[in-house]
Design a protein around this motif. Sequence first.
Motif, mmCIF file in Angstrom:
data_model
loop_
_atom_site.group_PDB
_atom_site.id
_atom_site.type_symbol
_atom_site.label_atom_id
_atom_site.label_comp_id
_atom_site.label_asym_id
_atom_site.label_seq_id
_atom_site.Cartn_x
_atom_site.Cartn_y
_atom_site.Cartn_z
ATOM 1 N N ARG A 193 -7.668 -1.524 5.736
ATOM 2 C CA ARG A 193 -6.869 -0.309 5.852
ATOM 3 C C ARG A 193 -7.377 0.598 6.970
ATOM 4 N NH1 ARG A 193 -6.917 0.526 -0.651
ATOM 5 N NH2 ARG A 193 -5.055 -0.698 -1.167
ATOM 6 N N ARG A 243 -9.507 10.258 -6.206
ATOM 7 C CA ARG A 243 -8.966 10.194 -4.840
ATOM 8 C C ARG A 243 -7.760 11.116 -4.702
ATOM 9 N NH1 ARG A 243 -9.888 4.127 -2.480
ATOM 10 N NH2 ARG A 243 -11.736 3.619 -3.684
ATOM 11 N N THR A 286 -10.003 6.134 2.816
ATOM 12 C CA THR A 286 -9.917 4.747 2.352
ATOM 13 C C THR A 286 -11.269 4.088 2.569
ATOM 14 O OG1 THR A 286 -8.872 2.579 2.613
ATOM 15 C CG2 THR A 286 -9.051 3.931 4.586
ATOM 16 N N ASP A 335 0.848 -1.184 0.000
ATOM 17 C CA ASP A 335 0.000 0.000 0.000
ATOM 18 C C ASP A 335 0.888 1.240 0.000
ATOM 19 O OD1 ASP A 335 -2.529 -1.115 -0.059
ATOM 20 O OD2 ASP A 335 -2.813 -1.080 2.112
#
Length: 336
Positions: free
Chosen positions: A134, A157, A129, A108
């Motif tokens: 996460r 995003r 998220t 990530d």
Amino acid sequence: MSTSTRQRPIRLGTRRSALAQAQSGHVAAALEKISGRPVELVPIVSEGDTNRASLSEIGGLGIFATRLREALLAGQCDILVHSLKDLPTAIPDGLVIAATPVREDARDVVITRDGTPLHRLPAGAKIGTGSPRRIAQVRIRARRAEVVDIRGNVDSRLARVESGELDAVILAAAGLSRLGSETALQREELGLAEWPTAPGQGSLAVETTADAASDLRAALAELDDENTRLAITVERAVLEGLDAGCQAPMAAHAVVTGDAVRVRSVVYDPAGERRIGLDVTESLNRGYIRSHGSSNEADAADGATLTLAARELGISVARRLLEQGAADLVPREQPL
């Protein structure tokens, strides 16, 4: 193979998102070289593309795959390309995962405007998220931050960080790489030892029908990377053994080196108050299995034996996690 078959395009079903199109494009280019046939993309709209509710609310289970699989079974396309982490562990009757190409970066990435590390973000910082895993990890690593449940494509995003609406978002490194996204925003790669990711993250799955033509299956087999397949088999078996959906707050990452496979798996309390983890290294006895086969049939049997050994390892890890109390932390998988 007849001339007509050789020239008929292979129809690759894919979601319409930019990331899905990019992933499918990479597979299409490789398959064209192997098969000598053109590959055409067949855009298909999935529920995940039209339902804008939170993944945690709609469960996430198969939301990106169900409509594509219906199209494949109906003969509207010949193969599908999925992000493996979005696939339920149960494969529908009549379908097979025919190839898992070499895995991309499984980590990530935290995206911020100024490069502030995740654990140093100030109290009240907004981190975007939509992944329960996460979210739980953020609540452990950045306890003072506020988690914002978001959906949307990569560009949207990133734009929310650029505008200041969010202070950070967490994305998959593989998705950024496949899209070739360029941005002035800063990125922090999160190490897999401290921040393991979802089963199958960074991997693609090429799916076709069980009765697909032998030449197509043979071409797809050349896309398959054995170490990737074995690693993701372990990871998905952990998920399967926990009887949890692919949106469960859990992580599993496996690495195959020679005969050995190391798998790190963690199950999280959604609130980030508790976690249960295992770090296991075991042998798949690949050297022994390989020494007992020499024909094509034996090679196929060897591959099946190795895959079974990998699955059994993942199930064993899940069993040990459950024995330590993981059942209290993960929601049970619901049927479609």
